[in-house]
Design an enzyme around this catalytic site. Structure first.
Site, PDB file in Angstrom:
ATOM      1  N   HIS A 141     -13.209   8.207  -4.785  1.00 47.10           N
ATOM      2  CA  HIS A 141     -12.095   7.421  -5.363  1.00 47.10           C
ATOM      3  C   HIS A 141     -12.352   5.945  -5.055  1.00 47.10           C
ATOM      4  O   HIS A 141     -12.118   5.483  -3.942  1.00 47.10           O
ATOM      5  CB  HIS A 141     -10.758   7.856  -4.758  1.00 47.10           C
ATOM      6  CG  HIS A 141      -9.575   7.188  -5.399  1.00 47.10           C
ATOM      7  ND1 HIS A 141      -8.470   7.897  -5.845  1.00 47.10           N
ATOM      8  CD2 HIS A 141      -9.312   5.886  -5.668  1.00 47.10           C
ATOM      9  CE1 HIS A 141      -7.591   7.045  -6.351  1.00 47.10           C
ATOM     10  NE2 HIS A 141      -8.079   5.814  -6.255  1.00 47.10           N
ATOM     11  N   HIS A 152     -12.282   1.729  -6.609  1.00 45.49           N
ATOM     12  CA  HIS A 152     -12.000   0.684  -7.606  1.00 45.49           C
ATOM     13  C   HIS A 152     -13.075  -0.391  -7.480  1.00 45.49           C
ATOM     14  O   HIS A 152     -13.198  -1.022  -6.429  1.00 45.49           O
ATOM     15  CB  HIS A 152     -10.627   0.063  -7.349  1.00 45.49           C
ATOM     16  CG  HIS A 152      -9.507   1.042  -7.466  1.00 45.49           C
ATOM     17  ND1 HIS A 152      -8.827   1.262  -8.651  1.00 45.49           N
ATOM     18  CD2 HIS A 152      -8.972   1.898  -6.559  1.00 45.49           C
ATOM     19  CE1 HIS A 152      -7.901   2.195  -8.453  1.00 45.49           C
ATOM     20  NE2 HIS A 152      -7.975   2.605  -7.198  1.00 45.49           N
ATOM     21  N   LEU A 153     -13.821  -0.605  -8.552  1.00 48.44           N
ATOM     22  CA  LEU A 153     -14.901  -1.603  -8.528  1.00 48.44           C
ATOM     23  C   LEU A 153     -14.524  -2.898  -9.220  1.00 48.44           C
ATOM     24  O   LEU A 153     -15.223  -3.893  -9.067  1.00 48.44           O
ATOM     25  CB  LEU A 153     -16.147  -1.046  -9.220  1.00 48.44           C
ATOM     26  CG  LEU A 153     -17.049  -0.102  -8.435  1.00 48.44           C
ATOM     27  CD1 LEU A 153     -18.201   0.355  -9.326  1.00 48.44           C
ATOM     28  CD2 LEU A 153     -17.579  -0.755  -7.171  1.00 48.44           C
ATOM     29  N   ARG A 154     -13.460  -2.872 -10.053  1.00 53.06           N
ATOM     30  CA  ARG A 154     -13.120  -4.035 -10.903  1.00 53.06           C
ATOM     31  C   ARG A 154     -14.271  -4.301 -11.872  1.00 53.06           C
ATOM     32  O   ARG A 154     -15.002  -3.390 -12.229  1.00 53.06           O
ATOM     33  CB  ARG A 154     -12.755  -5.275 -10.081  1.00 53.06           C
ATOM     34  CG  ARG A 154     -11.776  -5.036  -8.921  1.00 53.06           C
ATOM     35  CD  ARG A 154     -10.482  -4.364  -9.320  1.00 53.06           C
ATOM     36  NE  ARG A 154      -9.535  -4.340  -8.200  1.00 53.06           N
ATOM     37  CZ  ARG A 154      -8.558  -3.456  -8.077  1.00 53.06           C
ATOM     38  NH1 ARG A 154      -8.382  -2.499  -8.981  1.00 53.06           N
ATOM     39  NH2 ARG A 154      -7.727  -3.500  -7.051  1.00 53.06           N
ATOM     40  N   ASN A 187      -8.723   1.878 -13.998  1.00 52.32           N
ATOM     41  CA  ASN A 187      -7.568   0.981 -14.206  1.00 52.32           C
ATOM     42  C   ASN A 187      -7.971  -0.489 -14.218  1.00 52.32           C
ATOM     43  O   ASN A 187      -7.447  -1.291 -13.444  1.00 52.32           O
ATOM     44  CB  ASN A 187      -6.464   1.242 -13.165  1.00 52.32           C
ATOM     45  CG  ASN A 187      -6.896   0.911 -11.743  1.00 52.32           C
ATOM     46  OD1 ASN A 187      -8.080   1.020 -11.406  1.00 52.32           O
ATOM     47  ND2 ASN A 187      -5.962   0.504 -10.904  1.00 52.32           N
ATOM     48  N   LYS A 237      -7.946  10.252 -15.208  1.00 52.01           N
ATOM     49  CA  LYS A 237      -6.973   9.808 -14.208  1.00 52.01           C
ATOM     50  C   LYS A 237      -5.584   9.673 -14.805  1.00 52.01           C
ATOM     51  O   LYS A 237      -5.399   9.021 -15.842  1.00 52.01           O
ATOM     52  CB  LYS A 237      -7.424   8.448 -13.633  1.00 52.01           C
ATOM     53  CG  LYS A 237      -6.488   7.847 -12.600  1.00 52.01           C
ATOM     54  CD  LYS A 237      -6.574   8.557 -11.260  1.00 52.01           C
ATOM     55  CE  LYS A 237      -5.501   8.095 -10.282  1.00 52.01           C
ATOM     56  NZ  LYS A 237      -5.930   6.971  -9.462  1.00 52.01           N
ATOM     57  N   HIS A 272      -2.400  10.235  -9.551  1.00 47.11           N
ATOM     58  CA  HIS A 272      -1.722   9.324  -8.638  1.00 47.11           C
ATOM     59  C   HIS A 272      -0.364   9.981  -8.433  1.00 47.11           C
ATOM     60  O   HIS A 272       0.514   9.884  -9.293  1.00 47.11           O
ATOM     61  CB  HIS A 272      -1.595   7.912  -9.231  1.00 47.11           C
ATOM     62  CG  HIS A 272      -0.925   6.972  -8.287  1.00 47.11           C
ATOM     63  ND1 HIS A 272      -1.592   5.977  -7.629  1.00 47.11           N
ATOM     64  CD2 HIS A 272       0.363   6.923  -7.835  1.00 47.11           C
ATOM     65  CE1 HIS A 272      -0.759   5.340  -6.813  1.00 47.11           C
ATOM     66  NE2 HIS A 272       0.434   5.894  -6.931  1.00 47.11           N
ATOM     67  N   HIS A 300      -5.501  10.318  -2.789  1.00 47.10           N
ATOM     68  CA  HIS A 300      -4.986   9.567  -1.629  1.00 47.10           C
ATOM     69  C   HIS A 300      -3.697  10.144  -1.062  1.00 47.10           C
ATOM     70  O   HIS A 300      -2.660   9.478  -1.047  1.00 47.10           O
ATOM     71  CB  HIS A 300      -4.821   8.073  -1.954  1.00 47.10           C
ATOM     72  CG  HIS A 300      -4.269   7.745  -3.322  1.00 47.10           C
ATOM     73  ND1 HIS A 300      -3.080   8.253  -3.794  1.00 47.10           N
ATOM     74  CD2 HIS A 300      -4.754   6.964  -4.315  1.00 47.10           C
ATOM     75  CE1 HIS A 300      -2.869   7.773  -5.007  1.00 47.10           C
ATOM     76  NE2 HIS A 300      -3.866   7.002  -5.343  1.00 47.10           N
ATOM     77  N   ASP A 330     -10.288   4.911  -1.981  1.00 48.00           N
ATOM     78  CA  ASP A 330      -9.311   4.113  -2.724  1.00 48.00           C
ATOM     79  C   ASP A 330      -9.478   2.634  -2.390  1.00 48.00           C
ATOM     80  O   ASP A 330      -8.505   1.877  -2.410  1.00 48.00           O
ATOM     81  CB  ASP A 330      -7.869   4.576  -2.465  1.00 48.00           C
ATOM     82  CG  ASP A 330      -6.903   4.027  -3.507  1.00 48.00           C
ATOM     83  OD1 ASP A 330      -7.366   3.596  -4.584  1.00 48.00           O
ATOM     84  OD2 ASP A 330      -5.686   4.017  -3.248  1.00 48.00           O
ATOM     85  N   HIS A 349      -8.383  -7.000  -4.011  1.00 48.27           N
ATOM     86  CA  HIS A 349      -7.595  -8.021  -4.715  1.00 48.27           C
ATOM     87  C   HIS A 349      -7.929  -9.344  -4.045  1.00 48.27           C
ATOM     88  O   HIS A 349      -8.085  -9.400  -2.816  1.00 48.27           O
ATOM     89  CB  HIS A 349      -6.096  -7.770  -4.559  1.00 48.27           C
ATOM     90  CG  HIS A 349      -5.589  -6.574  -5.314  1.00 48.27           C
ATOM     91  ND1 HIS A 349      -5.246  -6.622  -6.648  1.00 48.27           N
ATOM     92  CD2 HIS A 349      -5.395  -5.305  -4.924  1.00 48.27           C
ATOM     93  CE1 HIS A 349      -4.839  -5.428  -7.042  1.00 48.27           C
ATOM     94  NE2 HIS A 349      -4.925  -4.593  -6.010  1.00 48.27           N
TER      95      HIS A 349
HETATM   96  O1  DOR Z   1      -2.963   0.378  -3.590  1.00 51.05           O
HETATM   97  C1  DOR Z   1      -3.459   0.697  -4.658  1.00 51.05           C
HETATM   98  N1  DOR Z   1      -4.267  -0.139  -5.346  1.00 51.05           N
HETATM   99  N2  DOR Z   1      -3.140   1.875  -5.186  1.00 51.05           N
HETATM  100  C2  DOR Z   1      -3.524   2.222  -6.419  1.00 51.05           C
HETATM  101  O2  DOR Z   1      -3.174   3.299  -6.841  1.00 51.05           O
HETATM  102  C3  DOR Z   1      -4.266   1.271  -7.273  1.00 51.05           C
HETATM  103  C4  DOR Z   1      -4.997   0.301  -6.474  1.00 51.05           C
HETATM  104  C5  DOR Z   1      -5.524  -0.874  -7.272  1.00 51.05           C
HETATM  105  O3  DOR Z   1      -6.122  -0.670  -8.328  1.00 51.05           O
HETATM  106  O4  DOR Z   1      -5.373  -2.000  -6.820  1.00 51.05           O
HETATM  107 ZN    ZN Z   2      -6.854   4.179  -6.461  1.00 49.98          ZN
END
Ligand code: DOR
Ligand code: ZN
Length: 348
Positions: free
Chosen positions: A13, A15-17, A41, A103, A140, A178, A251, A255
């Site tokens: 799980h 997130h790479l952006r 996402n 997802k 989720h 998660h 996860d 940011h």
């Molecule tokens: O804390 C989180 N950040 N939970 C998520 O489900 C998405 C993720 C994000 O993409 O920033």
């Molecule tokens: Zn996530």
């Protein structure tokens, strides 16, 4: 020196952006993991096979130079479920051989979830197609209704959404992503073989007090939010249990610093910088280091029907300081436990 050698792990799980930000975070993940389930996402979500394959190409082109072209890291792509996803899209996704799951974000639950689903029964034909194609649904698991307390969102999700779904489409394989509560641990333990769960480092290491120690701590804010100590202990017990239903999924969700340190800070913790080292610390604290390899390198691959990785990584017991900041495109990120010491270090 104490060392620990593991089959190369997978992050199920992540997130790479995208763009320059992705370039900066990929080096962290690829130093530790052979494969990762890539969350869809993005600001403009990955809703079609075509988009997922283009995103995959961008990921491969952004890999650190020293592993370019070596096939050392495999991104395992996913699609973002919307109310307009078609059964035909699911067939194409499966046929590509490169998309491993879909997802489900309840609309409004978290970062970039606006295009998510408002009611699961609206997408039953698609979920039935997924069951038929043996494509798992990654959930989720939080309800979004304003009548539900934020700390109860996961438990209520089980009762209102997961139970009916599993009753209506029992062949659908599901990863409860998660997990944060004893309710989720018990539910997964008691559920059928097609139900599994990922566990993050932050939900193993921290309880909700960490959000408020000496002031508000935006870098400990993620969704699902941290829970009370009894829940954290239940999640640790699940991770170290040796059950194949629980596996590693960081996860890790970067940011930019200014987006976190704000009057309305974004949810997400960046743990990719030293994820496997953090998990080693937790397993060692529970005197269960011998269970780490199965959790990190076997259970996820087995659930997804993938071969286990062939290479290994070695960790050394060695205290080192986690950097205060890391590069993130035009900005910076504050990594999980910035400035603190980590007790394990991956051997380069
Ligand atoms: O804390 C989180 N950040 N939970 C998520 O489900 C998405 C993720 C994000 O993409 O920033
Ligand atoms: Zn996530």
């Amino acid at each position: 020196m104490k060392t620990l050698t593991l089959t190369r792990p997978d992050d199920m799980h992540l997130h790479l952006r995208d763009g320059a930000q992705m370039r900066d975070v990929l080096a962290d993940t690829t130093r530790q993991f052979a494969r990762a389930i890539i969350m869809p996402n993005l600001k403009s979500p990955v809703v079609s096979t075509g988009q997922a394959l283009k995103y995959r190409k961008r990921i491969i082109e952004s890999l650190p130079e020293h592993i370019q072209g070596k096939g050392d890291f495999k991104p395992l792509m996913t699609l973002y479920l919307t109310e307009t996803t078609s059964a035909e899209e699911i067939r194409q996704a499966k046929q590509s051989g490169l998309i491993h799951a879909v997802k489900y974000y309840p609309a409004g639950a978290t970062t970039n979830s606006e295009s998510g689903v408002t009611a699961l029964d609206k997408v039953y034909p698609v979920l039935e197609a997924m069951a038929k194609q043996n494509l798992p649904l990654l959930v989720h698991g939080e309800v979004t209704s304003s009548d539900v307390d934020i700390f109860d969102r996961e438990a209520v999700f089980i009762e209102r959404q997961l139970c009916p779904l599993m009753e209506d489409i029992p062949e659908l394989r599901i990863v409860f992503e998660h997990i944060t509560t004893k309710d989720a641990v018990d539910f997964v333990n008691e559920g059928p073989g097609g139900l599994a769960a990922t566990i993050t480092p932050q939900h193993l290491l921290l309880n909700r007090n960490a959000l408020f120690i000496g002031g508000i701590r935006p870098h400990h804010f993620c969704m699902p939010v941290l829970k009370a100590e009894a829940h954290r202990c239940a999640v640790v017990d699940a991770a170290i249990s040796g059950s194949p239903k629980f596996f590693l999924g960081t996860d890790s969700a970067p940011h930019a610093r200014e987006a976190k340190e704000s009057a309305c800070g974004c949810a997400g913790i960046y743990s990719a910088h030293n994820a496997i080292e953090l998990y080693a610390e937790i397993f060692e604290k529970s005197a269960c280091l011998d269970k780490l390899e199965a959790f990190a390198s076997h259970h996820g691959a087995d659930f997804y029907g993938l071969p286990r990785n062939e290479g290994t990584i070695t960790l050394e017991k060695k205290s080192w300081q986690i950097p205060e900041t890391l590069a993130f495109g035009e900005s910076i990120i504050i990594p999980f436990r910035a400035g603190e010491h980590c007790q394990w270090k991956i051997k380069q």
